[in-house]
Structure formats: structure tokens, C-alpha cells
Design a protein around this motif. Sequence first.
Motif, PDB file in Angstrom:
ATOM      1  N   PRO A  40      -5.815 -66.552   4.591  1.00 32.50           N
ATOM      2  CA  PRO A  40      -4.438 -66.075   4.796  1.00 32.50           C
ATOM      3  C   PRO A  40      -3.607 -67.159   5.477  1.00 32.50           C
ATOM      4  CG  PRO A  40      -6.035 -64.459   5.590  1.00 32.50           C
ATOM      5  CD  PRO A  40      -6.792 -65.718   5.283  1.00 32.50           C
ATOM      6  N   ALA A  41      -2.358 -67.283   5.072  1.00 32.56           N
ATOM      7  CA  ALA A  41      -1.457 -68.265   5.678  1.00 32.56           C
ATOM      8  C   ALA A  41      -0.767 -67.657   6.896  1.00 32.56           C
ATOM      9  CB  ALA A  41      -0.401 -68.694   4.663  1.00 32.56           C
ATOM     10  N   PRO A  42      -0.547 -68.447   7.935  1.00 28.00           N
ATOM     11  CA  PRO A  42       0.264 -67.952   9.049  1.00 28.00           C
ATOM     12  C   PRO A  42       1.714 -67.796   8.567  1.00 28.00           C
ATOM     13  CG  PRO A  42      -0.304 -70.259   9.393  1.00 28.00           C
ATOM     14  CD  PRO A  42      -1.017 -69.816   8.160  1.00 28.00           C
ATOM     15  N   ILE A  43       2.373 -66.733   9.002  1.00 31.97           N
ATOM     16  CA  ILE A  43       3.752 -66.477   8.588  1.00 31.97           C
ATOM     17  C   ILE A  43       4.674 -66.887   9.732  1.00 31.97           C
ATOM     18  CG2 ILE A  43       5.404 -64.738   7.795  1.00 31.97           C
ATOM     19  CD1 ILE A  43       3.024 -65.391   5.857  1.00 31.97           C
ATOM     20  N   ASP A  44       5.566 -67.838   9.448  1.00 30.46           N
ATOM     21  CA  ASP A  44       6.469 -68.365  10.463  1.00 30.46           C
ATOM     22  C   ASP A  44       7.827 -67.669  10.465  1.00 30.46           C
ATOM     23  OD1 ASP A  44       4.478 -70.146  11.151  1.00 30.46           O
ATOM     24  OD2 ASP A  44       5.348 -71.821  10.057  1.00 30.46           O
ATOM     25  N   GLU A  45       8.261 -67.214   9.288  1.00 31.38           N
ATOM     26  CA  GLU A  45       9.611 -66.639   9.200  1.00 31.38           C
ATOM     27  C   GLU A  45       9.704 -65.723   7.980  1.00 31.38           C
ATOM     28  OE1 GLU A  45      14.160 -68.345   8.728  1.00 31.38           O
ATOM     29  OE2 GLU A  45      12.578 -69.710   9.380  1.00 31.38           O
ATOM     30  N   LEU A  46      10.404 -64.596   8.158  1.00 28.47           N
ATOM     31  CA  LEU A  46      10.695 -63.670   7.060  1.00 28.47           C
ATOM     32  C   LEU A  46      12.181 -63.368   7.069  1.00 28.47           C
ATOM     33  CD1 LEU A  46       7.818 -61.041   7.522  1.00 28.47           C
ATOM     34  CD2 LEU A  46       7.940 -62.875   5.824  1.00 28.47           C
ATOM     35  N   GLU A  47      12.790 -63.365   5.889  1.00 27.03           N
ATOM     36  CA  GLU A  47      14.218 -63.058   5.784  1.00 27.03           C
ATOM     37  C   GLU A  47      14.457 -62.235   4.521  1.00 27.03           C
ATOM     38  OE1 GLU A  47      18.512 -65.317   5.162  1.00 27.03           O
ATOM     39  OE2 GLU A  47      16.672 -66.489   5.170  1.00 27.03           O
ATOM     40  N   MET A  48      15.160 -61.116   4.683  1.00 27.15           N
ATOM     41  CA  MET A  48      15.503 -60.282   3.536  1.00 27.15           C
ATOM     42  C   MET A  48      16.747 -60.857   2.869  1.00 27.15           C
ATOM     43  SD  MET A  48      14.952 -57.794   1.519  1.00 27.15           S
ATOM     44  CE  MET A  48      13.514 -57.186   2.368  1.00 27.15           C
ATOM     45  N   ILE A  49      16.702 -60.954   1.558  1.00 27.03           N
ATOM     46  CA  ILE A  49      17.838 -61.414   0.770  1.00 27.03           C
ATOM     47  C   ILE A  49      18.310 -60.232  -0.072  1.00 27.03           C
ATOM     48  CG2 ILE A  49      18.598 -62.984  -1.061  1.00 27.03           C
ATOM     49  CD1 ILE A  49      16.295 -64.863  -0.131  1.00 27.03           C
ATOM     50  N   VAL A  50      19.581 -59.889   0.069  1.00 25.92           N
ATOM     51  CA  VAL A  50      20.164 -58.803  -0.720  1.00 25.92           C
ATOM     52  C   VAL A  50      21.217 -59.419  -1.622  1.00 25.92           C
ATOM     53  CG1 VAL A  50      21.363 -56.584  -0.666  1.00 25.92           C
ATOM     54  CG2 VAL A  50      19.794 -57.196   1.196  1.00 25.92           C
ATOM     55  N   ARG A  51      20.987 -59.322  -2.906  1.00 30.12           N
ATOM     56  CA  ARG A  51      21.934 -59.886  -3.872  1.00 30.12           C
ATOM     57  C   ARG A  51      22.939 -58.810  -4.246  1.00 30.12           C
ATOM     58  NH1 ARG A  51      16.976 -62.377  -5.357  1.00 30.12           N
ATOM     59  NH2 ARG A  51      17.106 -64.598  -4.912  1.00 30.12           N
ATOM     60  N   GLU A  52      24.207 -59.200  -4.216  1.00 22.92           N
ATOM     61  CA  GLU A  52      25.276 -58.249  -4.522  1.00 22.92           C
ATOM     62  C   GLU A  52      25.344 -58.032  -6.030  1.00 22.92           C
ATOM     63  OE1 GLU A  52      28.943 -59.063  -2.518  1.00 22.92           O
ATOM     64  OE2 GLU A  52      27.885 -59.765  -0.742  1.00 22.92           O
ATOM     65  N   SER A  53      24.687 -56.988  -6.448  1.00 19.50           N
ATOM     66  CA  SER A  53      24.684 -56.590  -7.850  1.00 19.50           C
ATOM     67  C   SER A  53      24.624 -55.070  -7.874  1.00 19.50           C
ATOM     68  CB  SER A  53      23.480 -57.201  -8.577  1.00 19.50           C
ATOM     69  OG  SER A  53      22.276 -56.760  -7.987  1.00 19.50           O
ATOM     70  N   ALA A  54      24.731 -54.500  -9.024  1.00 22.78           N
ATOM     71  CA  ALA A  54      24.647 -53.042  -9.138  1.00 22.78           C
ATOM     72  C   ALA A  54      23.484 -52.700 -10.061  1.00 22.78           C
ATOM     73  CB  ALA A  54      25.953 -52.476  -9.678  1.00 22.78           C
ATOM     74  N   PRO A  55      22.413 -52.140  -9.550  1.00 21.13           N
ATOM     75  CA  PRO A  55      22.082 -51.898  -8.137  1.00 21.13           C
ATOM     76  C   PRO A  55      21.706 -53.204  -7.430  1.00 21.13           C
ATOM     77  CG  PRO A  55      20.208 -51.318  -9.507  1.00 21.13           C
ATOM     78  CD  PRO A  55      21.320 -51.708 -10.449  1.00 21.13           C
ATOM     79  N   PRO A  56      21.700 -53.177  -6.087  1.00 24.29           N
ATOM     80  CA  PRO A  56      21.357 -54.397  -5.349  1.00 24.29           C
ATOM     81  C   PRO A  56      19.946 -54.883  -5.691  1.00 24.29           C
ATOM     82  CG  PRO A  56      22.264 -52.739  -3.866  1.00 24.29           C
ATOM     83  CD  PRO A  56      22.035 -52.071  -5.189  1.00 24.29           C
ATOM     84  N   GLN A  57      19.794 -56.186  -5.798  1.00 22.81           N
ATOM     85  CA  GLN A  57      18.487 -56.812  -6.014  1.00 22.81           C
ATOM     86  C   GLN A  57      18.004 -57.340  -4.663  1.00 22.81           C
ATOM     87  OE1 GLN A  57      16.818 -57.375  -9.103  1.00 22.81           O
ATOM     88  NE2 GLN A  57      18.292 -55.929  -9.953  1.00 22.81           N
ATOM     89  N   TYR A  58      16.706 -57.165  -4.388  1.00 17.07           N
ATOM     90  CA  TYR A  58      16.134 -57.583  -3.111  1.00 17.07           C
ATOM     91  C   TYR A  58      15.076 -58.670  -3.328  1.00 17.07           C
ATOM     92  CZ  TYR A  58      18.386 -53.409  -1.332  1.00 17.07           C
ATOM     93  OH  TYR A  58      19.319 -52.469  -0.988  1.00 17.07           O
ATOM     94  N   ALA A  59      14.998 -59.546  -2.351  1.00 15.36           N
ATOM     95  CA  ALA A  59      13.979 -60.592  -2.346  1.00 15.36           C
ATOM     96  C   ALA A  59      13.661 -60.907  -0.885  1.00 15.36           C
ATOM     97  CB  ALA A  59      14.466 -61.839  -3.066  1.00 15.36           C
ATOM     98  N   VAL A  60      12.506 -61.498  -0.657  1.00 17.76           N
ATOM     99  CA  VAL A  60      12.110 -61.896   0.693  1.00 17.76           C
ATOM    100  C   VAL A  60      11.863 -63.399   0.694  1.00 17.76           C
ATOM    101  CG1 VAL A  60      10.384 -61.645   2.526  1.00 17.76           C
ATOM    102  CG2 VAL A  60      11.014 -59.675   1.143  1.00 17.76           C
ATOM    103  N   ARG A  61      12.488 -64.075   1.656  1.00 17.46           N
ATOM    104  CA  ARG A  61      12.215 -65.499   1.866  1.00 17.46           C
ATOM    105  C   ARG A  61      11.095 -65.571   2.890  1.00 17.46           C
ATOM    106  NH1 ARG A  61      13.541 -70.026   5.116  1.00 17.46           N
ATOM    107  NH2 ARG A  61      14.646 -68.746   6.608  1.00 17.46           N
TER     108      ARG A  61
END
Length: 139
Positions: A40-61
Motif C-alpha cells: 500500500p502507498a502512503p497517502i499524502d493528500e486527497l482533494e475532491m474535484i467537482v466538475r460543473e456539469s449536469a449532473p455533476p461529475q466527481y473525481a478525487v486527486r
Amino acid sequence: LVARAAGAMAVLAAACGDVDDAGDSGVASPSPDAGRKIVPAPIDELEMIVRESAPPQYAVRVVSGLPNGCTKFNEAKIAGRTGTTIEIEVTNTIPSDPDLICTAIYGTHEEIIELGSDFDSGAEYVVQVNDEELKFTAQ
């Protein structure tokens, strides 16, 4: 003595390879090279990305760690979804030989993991990435 040191450096370089060999393409082999194991990799940072679309698209950085010069990024994938929890696994590979000497250089690898749009507006969700979690409320 110099020849021995140069030989040792060549072996170390061959075993460690490039610190972030999947960084440009974002694609890495899911099976480790010979002489390496998946961890398993150590996780240094997580960020939610919400794309303005209908419906909204989600991604995690996801910014994951490469704890030393011998560690290579392996893969980041959605492992499953149960109710309002999305599980993501991020792995590295390391040399199988515990006695191998690696440079003490900490690196990072960044991935964007698409989650899609199948979320109920107003509901709270949890994205579990290895041992870290990110909570968000769907729009």
C-alpha cells in the motif's frame, strides 16, 4: 575500491529504476517486476474535484508517497463501492530484498481517479483511500 563502489551503484540503480516511471502516462503495470512486491502507498493528500456539469461529475486527486528511491508507483484503482462509501486502493512496488540499500529521497505521485456522477444530491459520501478518508456532500 572505486570499482566496487561503482559496481554497487550500478546494481542499486538497476534495482531502483526511475522513481516515478508512471507519472507521465498515468498507467502502470498492475503486476510487479521480478524481484519486487506490491505494498500500500502512503497517502499524502486527497482533494475532491467537482466538475460543473449536469449532473455533476466527481473525481478525487490523490497524492501518494514514494518513501525512497527504490519505490515505484504501481496503480490506483477503485476497489469497490458499498452504499455511500467508495474504496480506492493505491499501491507501490518495492524491492523484495529487505537488505537492498535505497536512497533516502521521498517522492510523490499524483493521480486523478474519476468517480462518475452516480451520487444522490445532499447525501454524504466517504472516499476511503488506503488508510485515509475524504468526506463530501453530493451537489
